[in-house]
Design an enzyme around this catalytic site. Structure first.
Site, PDB file in Angstrom:
ATOM      1  N   GLU A   1       0.792  -1.216   0.000  1.00  0.00           N
ATOM      2  CA  GLU A   1       0.000   0.000   0.000  1.00  0.00           C
ATOM      3  C   GLU A   1       0.826   1.269   0.000  1.00  0.00           C
ATOM      4  O   GLU A   1       1.960   1.295   0.483  1.00  0.00           O
ATOM      5  CB  GLU A   1      -0.884   0.020   1.244  1.00  0.00           C
ATOM      6  CG  GLU A   1      -2.028  -0.943   1.083  1.00  0.00           C
ATOM      7  CD  GLU A   1      -3.043  -0.811   2.186  1.00  0.00           C
ATOM      8  OE1 GLU A   1      -4.142  -1.347   2.008  1.00  0.00           O
ATOM      9  OE2 GLU A   1      -2.750  -0.190   3.205  1.00  0.00           O
TER      10      GLU A   1
ATOM     11  N   CYS B   1       3.296   8.106   1.770  1.00  0.00           N
ATOM     12  CA  CYS B   1       3.951   7.033   2.524  1.00  0.00           C
ATOM     13  C   CYS B   1       3.956   5.797   1.632  1.00  0.00           C
ATOM     14  O   CYS B   1       2.901   5.360   1.167  1.00  0.00           O
ATOM     15  CB  CYS B   1       3.145   6.797   3.802  1.00  0.00           C
ATOM     16  SG  CYS B   1       3.694   5.381   4.740  1.00  0.00           S
TER      17      CYS B   1
ATOM     18  N   CYS C   1       7.778  -7.215  14.249  1.00  0.00           N
ATOM     19  CA  CYS C   1       7.468  -6.485  15.480  1.00  0.00           C
ATOM     20  C   CYS C   1       6.035  -6.837  15.898  1.00  0.00           C
ATOM     21  O   CYS C   1       5.139  -6.833  15.052  1.00  0.00           O
ATOM     22  CB  CYS C   1       7.575  -4.977  15.248  1.00  0.00           C
ATOM     23  SG  CYS C   1       9.185  -4.469  14.622  1.00  0.00           S
TER      24      CYS C   1
ATOM     25  N   GLU D   1      10.753  -3.318   5.656  1.00  0.00           N
ATOM     26  CA  GLU D   1      11.926  -2.669   6.231  1.00  0.00           C
ATOM     27  C   GLU D   1      12.818  -2.231   5.056  1.00  0.00           C
ATOM     28  O   GLU D   1      13.476  -3.063   4.412  1.00  0.00           O
ATOM     29  CB  GLU D   1      12.650  -3.659   7.157  1.00  0.00           C
ATOM     30  CG  GLU D   1      14.020  -3.230   7.625  1.00  0.00           C
ATOM     31  CD  GLU D   1      14.104  -1.791   8.145  1.00  0.00           C
ATOM     32  OE1 GLU D   1      13.377  -1.436   9.083  1.00  0.00           O
ATOM     33  OE2 GLU D   1      14.907  -1.015   7.592  1.00  0.00           O
TER      34      GLU D   1
ATOM     35  N   SER E   1      12.541   5.279   7.042  1.00  0.00           N
ATOM     36  CA  SER E   1      12.300   4.849   8.423  1.00  0.00           C
ATOM     37  C   SER E   1      12.844   3.436   8.567  1.00  0.00           C
ATOM     38  O   SER E   1      12.556   2.560   7.752  1.00  0.00           O
ATOM     39  CB  SER E   1      10.788   4.860   8.702  1.00  0.00           C
ATOM     40  OG  SER E   1      10.521   4.302   9.967  1.00  0.00           O
TER      41      SER E   1
ATOM     42  N   SER F   1      12.951   3.680  14.289  1.00  0.00           N
ATOM     43  CA  SER F   1      11.873   3.161  15.128  1.00  0.00           C
ATOM     44  C   SER F   1      12.472   2.656  16.427  1.00  0.00           C
ATOM     45  O   SER F   1      12.953   1.526  16.501  1.00  0.00           O
ATOM     46  CB  SER F   1      11.149   2.031  14.392  1.00  0.00           C
ATOM     47  OG  SER F   1      10.438   2.576  13.308  1.00  0.00           O
ATOM     48  N   LEU F   2      12.436   3.494  17.438  1.00  0.00           N
ATOM     49  CA  LEU F   2      13.094   3.159  18.711  1.00  0.00           C
ATOM     50  C   LEU F   2      12.153   2.291  19.560  1.00  0.00           C
ATOM     51  O   LEU F   2      12.493   1.179  19.918  1.00  0.00           O
ATOM     52  CB  LEU F   2      13.457   4.468  19.419  1.00  0.00           C
ATOM     53  CG  LEU F   2      14.466   4.367  20.539  1.00  0.00           C
ATOM     54  CD1 LEU F   2      15.818   3.895  20.039  1.00  0.00           C
ATOM     55  CD2 LEU F   2      14.610   5.728  21.235  1.00  0.00           C
ATOM     56  N   HIS F   3      11.036   2.842  19.940  1.00  0.00           N
ATOM     57  CA  HIS F   3       9.930   2.135  20.607  1.00  0.00           C
ATOM     58  C   HIS F   3      10.210   1.639  22.018  1.00  0.00           C
ATOM     59  O   HIS F   3       9.291   1.236  22.732  1.00  0.00           O
ATOM     60  CB  HIS F   3       9.414   0.952  19.781  1.00  0.00           C
ATOM     61  CG  HIS F   3       8.986   1.315  18.402  1.00  0.00           C
ATOM     62  ND1 HIS F   3       8.271   2.462  18.122  1.00  0.00           N
ATOM     63  CD2 HIS F   3       9.195   0.706  17.204  1.00  0.00           C
ATOM     64  CE1 HIS F   3       8.046   2.519  16.819  1.00  0.00           C
ATOM     65  NE2 HIS F   3       8.594   1.490  16.235  1.00  0.00           N
TER      66      HIS F   3
HETATM   67  N1  SAH Z   1      10.126  -1.052   8.854  1.00  0.00           N
HETATM   68  C1  SAH Z   1      10.324   0.332   9.045  1.00  0.00           C
HETATM   69  C2  SAH Z   1       9.388   1.198   8.240  1.00  0.00           C
HETATM   70  C3  SAH Z   1       7.975   0.750   8.139  1.00  0.00           C
HETATM   71  S1  SAH Z   1       7.074   0.769   9.650  1.00  0.00           S
HETATM   72  C4  SAH Z   1      10.267   0.695  10.508  1.00  0.00           C
HETATM   73  O1  SAH Z   1       9.869  -0.138  11.314  1.00  0.00           O
HETATM   74  O2  SAH Z   1      10.656   1.809  10.834  1.00  0.00           O
HETATM   75  C5  SAH Z   1       6.787   2.509   9.811  1.00  0.00           C
HETATM   76  C6  SAH Z   1       6.361   2.997  11.194  1.00  0.00           C
HETATM   77  O3  SAH Z   1       5.046   2.517  11.505  1.00  0.00           O
HETATM   78  C7  SAH Z   1       7.281   2.500  12.287  1.00  0.00           C
HETATM   79  O4  SAH Z   1       7.671   3.489  13.168  1.00  0.00           O
HETATM   80  C8  SAH Z   1       6.410   1.484  12.946  1.00  0.00           C
HETATM   81  O5  SAH Z   1       6.809   1.276  14.218  1.00  0.00           O
HETATM   82  C9  SAH Z   1       5.048   2.099  12.833  1.00  0.00           C
HETATM   83  N2  SAH Z   1       3.980   1.158  13.135  1.00  0.00           N
HETATM   84  C10 SAH Z   1       3.938  -0.150  12.842  1.00  0.00           C
HETATM   85  N3  SAH Z   1       2.810  -0.717  13.301  1.00  0.00           N
HETATM   86  C11 SAH Z   1       2.102   0.262  13.895  1.00  0.00           C
HETATM   87  C12 SAH Z   1       0.829   0.301  14.556  1.00  0.00           C
HETATM   88  N4  SAH Z   1       0.052  -0.787  14.681  1.00  0.00           N
HETATM   89  N5  SAH Z   1       0.417   1.486  15.044  1.00  0.00           N
HETATM   90  C13 SAH Z   1       1.175   2.594  14.896  1.00  0.00           C
HETATM   91  N6  SAH Z   1       2.367   2.616  14.294  1.00  0.00           N
HETATM   92  C14 SAH Z   1       2.835   1.462  13.791  1.00  0.00           C
HETATM   93 FE1  SF4 Z   2       6.499  -3.500  10.849  1.00  0.00          FE
HETATM   94 FE2  SF4 Z   2       8.656  -1.905  10.470  1.00  0.00          FE
HETATM   95 FE3  SF4 Z   2       8.654  -3.839  12.391  1.00  0.00          FE
HETATM   96 FE4  SF4 Z   2       8.708  -4.518   9.803  1.00  0.00          FE
HETATM   97  S1  SF4 Z   2      10.294  -3.402  10.950  1.00  0.00           S
HETATM   98  S2  SF4 Z   2       7.467  -5.488  11.393  1.00  0.00           S
HETATM   99  S3  SF4 Z   2       7.404  -2.943   8.896  1.00  0.00           S
HETATM  100  S4  SF4 Z   2       7.356  -2.006  12.303  1.00  0.00           S
END
Ligand code: SAH
Ligand code: SF4
Length: 390
Positions: free
Chosen positions: A101, A114, A125, A187, A218, A240-242
């Protein structure tokens, strides 16, 4: 990058993913000068041409050669949806039951597209619906840039309609794609070469001519590829630290086991030596009772002292299998305040396109889970994350 060799029997060569050097090589095979390649590139990416007849300022013989051997082919659009807030979402069919998408988010001062880099994702994740799909395949440069090519044409067509119909003109603001973020499915740094080809086209003045500061990759933290990106094509970087410590990040972003926080933060600092912006954006998803306490905020301030950064807090977009919930709005505000009181610029991401499931992590929810990863790991998120709650 796809090589441009043209042979009599070959499938048509798709020009969409070719950079300027590859197009020049192709045109050179027919004795054409490099400026012809630049003209061709502008037709494809700036004017959104998908046939060669419309390229009226190219010699007829050249157009016939192109039509005989080449094509301009973006992935097919399976569905398109529009949200009441102006967000648009396209689902692209990339074959073999895979779909990805792209989402366009219009705002007053910019229009952000995006886009996706992979069908599925290996990082898995537990808060991300793409992660639950497992990994299907890498997209090609043509499929990645094709999302921008298609969206731009669709938005231009809308603007044209608005220009013709006066009522529409009043209702539709001047919408263009000014920013691209690689925050869709996949990714990007695990599909490095194909993503690099697409980034170069985004920046190329004969293609999309976007500023490096307005193109953002990202990443979940693929350390060696962050170094390569810094050298090859520095654009804005979001990480993406989280989670503020390895114990929690190992669970929320499993890639952390391979590239732990200390290595990731060092890589961020190396990247900043090349980056077009003087900060890294840390994305931080707000998960109720998991990573949203005052103690977590305090630990994040330690990280912020090590890397020049801004924080973008992302309210979690729930989906059924995750077993996770979004932090309450008051908690998100308080968490942001804690970071700002510590001197860190912090924004909270607005949720857009909720009515069409266009928000982060909800992309392509309707696509079949081909690897059945969600069946293999049904309680993954619940089991691991609840340990944190106590
Ligand atoms: N793989 C890369 C880029 C795609 S994900 C990455 O992880 O950075 C892009 C962003 O969407 C990331 O910051 C990810 O953590 C966030 N994301 C993924 N799932 C989500 C959800 N269910 N709610 C909000 N943000 C989400
Ligand atoms: Fe989703 Fe980005 Fe994690 Fe892959 S790396 S599973 S796209 S949040």
């Amino acid at each position: 990058m796809q090589r441009p060799t043209v042979t009599a029997s070959a499938e048509p060569v798709n020009l969409l993913g070719m950079d300027s050097a590859a197009l020049a090589e192709l045109v050179g095979q027919w004795g054409g000068k490099p400026f012809r390649a630049r003209q061709l590139q502008r037709w494809i990416h700036q004017r959104g041409a998908d046939s060669f007849d419309e390229m009226t300022d190219l010699a007829r013989v050249f157009r016939e050669q192109l039509a005989g051997h080449c094509a301009i082919k973006a992935p097919a659009v399976a569905t398109e949806q529009r949200s009441t807030d102006g967000t648009r979402k396209w689902l692209f069919d990339v074959g073999r039951n895979n779909a990805v998408e792209a989402v366009f988010i219009p705002e007053d001062d910019r229009g952000t597209l995006c886009i996706s880099s992979q069908a599925g994702c290996t990082v898995a994740c537990p808060f991300c619906s793409t992660g639950y799909q497992g990994f299907n395949r890498n997209l090609t440069t043509a499929e990645i840039i094709g999302q921008l090519w298609y969206a731009r044409r669709a938005i231009e067509a809308d603007r044209e309609h608005a220009r013709i119909g006066e009522a529409g003109a009043a209702a539709a603001p001047d919408r263009v794609i000014s920013n691209v973020v690689m925050m869709g499915m996949g990714e990007p740094l695990l599909n490095y070469d194909q993503v690099l080809g697409a980034l170069r086209l985004m920046l190329d003045d004969n293609a999309y001519g976007l500023s490096r500061r307005r193109v953002t990759v990202s990443t979940s933290g693929v350390v060696p590829m962050m170094d390569r990106l810094g050298r090859d094509c520095p654009v804005a970087l979001a990480v993406s630290l989280h989670a503020p410590n390895d114990a929690l990040r190992d669970r929320l972003v499993p890639l952390n086991k391979k590239y732990p926080l200390a290595e990731l933060l060092d890589a961020c600092n190396r990247y900043l030596e090349h980056a077009p912006r003087d900060f890294i954006t840390f994305e931080y998803i707000m998960l109720d009772g998991v990573n949203d306490s005052d103690q977590h905020a305090k630990e994040l301030l330690d990280i912020a002292r090590q890397v020049r950064c801004k924080f973008n807090l992302i309210p979690f977009n729930p989906f059924p299998q995750s077993g996770l919930t979004r932090s309450p709005a008051t908690r998100v505000r308080l968490f942001a305040q804690r970071l700002m009181d510590g001197g860190v610029v912090t924004t909270v991401r607005k949720t857009r396109g909720d009515d069409i499931a266009a928000a982060c992590g909800q992309l392509a929810g309707e696509v079949k889970d081909r690897t059945r990863i969600s069946e293999r790991l049904p309680d993954r998120a619940v089991i691991t994350i609840n340990q944190e709650r106590g």
